[in-house]
Design an enzyme around this catalytic site. Structure first.
Site, short mmCIF file in Angstrom:
data_model
loop_
_atom_site.label_atom_id
_atom_site.label_comp_id
_atom_site.label_asym_id
_atom_site.label_seq_id
_atom_site.Cartn_x
_atom_site.Cartn_y
_atom_site.Cartn_z
N HIS A 1 19.13 51.14 69.87
CA HIS A 1 20.29 50.88 70.71
C HIS A 1 20.98 52.20 71.07
O HIS A 1 21.23 53.02 70.21
CB HIS A 1 21.27 49.96 69.96
N ASP B 1 10.15 59.92 89.03
CA ASP B 1 9.14 59.89 90.08
C ASP B 1 8.09 61.00 89.87
O ASP B 1 8.19 61.81 88.94
CB ASP B 1 9.80 60.00 91.45
N ARG C 1 21.88 66.91 89.98
CA ARG C 1 20.53 67.28 89.54
C ARG C 1 20.55 68.04 88.21
O ARG C 1 19.84 67.66 87.27
CB ARG C 1 19.84 68.08 90.64
#
Length: 147
Positions: free
Chosen positions: A22, A30, A114
């Site tokens: 948890h 990607d 980013r």
């Protein structure tokens, strides 16, 4: 093969998902992401590749066995586009739709720059890299509990 388990969920991927606790983050990225480098920094140091697969297909399979954290206001976080932080790429819309379908409620994604995404990913539990080449298909998905 296992009964009622999506065949996309490989033994290595099932091990990764089952080993998480948890509050651990699954790093789901990607084909453009520097997944090997990031995976070396994660808790498990594991990189699971699902080549040739779309984000939606992989997330649909993962969410069939993965509990989303209900205690965190941002259990899903995404990488914001560098050129337009307010834009929501199609791949993010598609993945969020699959997550919402699986959990049966709306899920708002937290947004990370980013550099912040890379830092957060490096302290995740492990990395799943999908062969999808659509940009900004980068997610942190926090594991919850089974109630």
């Amino acid at each position: 093969m296992l009964k009622s388990i999506d065949p996309i969920l490989t033994p290595d991927l099932l091990w990764l998902l089952a080993s998480m606790g948890h509050g651990d983050d699954l790093v789901f990225v990607d084909a453009n992401h520097p997944a090997t480098r990031i995976a070396h920094s994660t808790t498990s140091q594991r990189l699971i590749r699902l080549p040739g697969m779309s984000m939606e297909t992989a997330i649909r399979a993962i969410m069939s066995v993965y509990p989303l954290d209900d205690f965190d206001p941002d259990p899903v976080r995404v990488m914001m586009p560098v050129d337009d932080p307010e834009r929501v790429p199609d791949v993010q819309r598609a993945v969020l739709a699959e997550i919402e379908r699986a959990v049966g409620r709306p899920v708002a994604a937290g947004k990370l720059s980013r550099p912040d995404f890379y830092r957060a990913a490096a302290v995740g539990f492990g990395v799943v890299q999908v062969g999808d080449s659509r940009g900004y298909g980068c997610f942190l998905i926090r594991k919850g509990v089974i109630s």
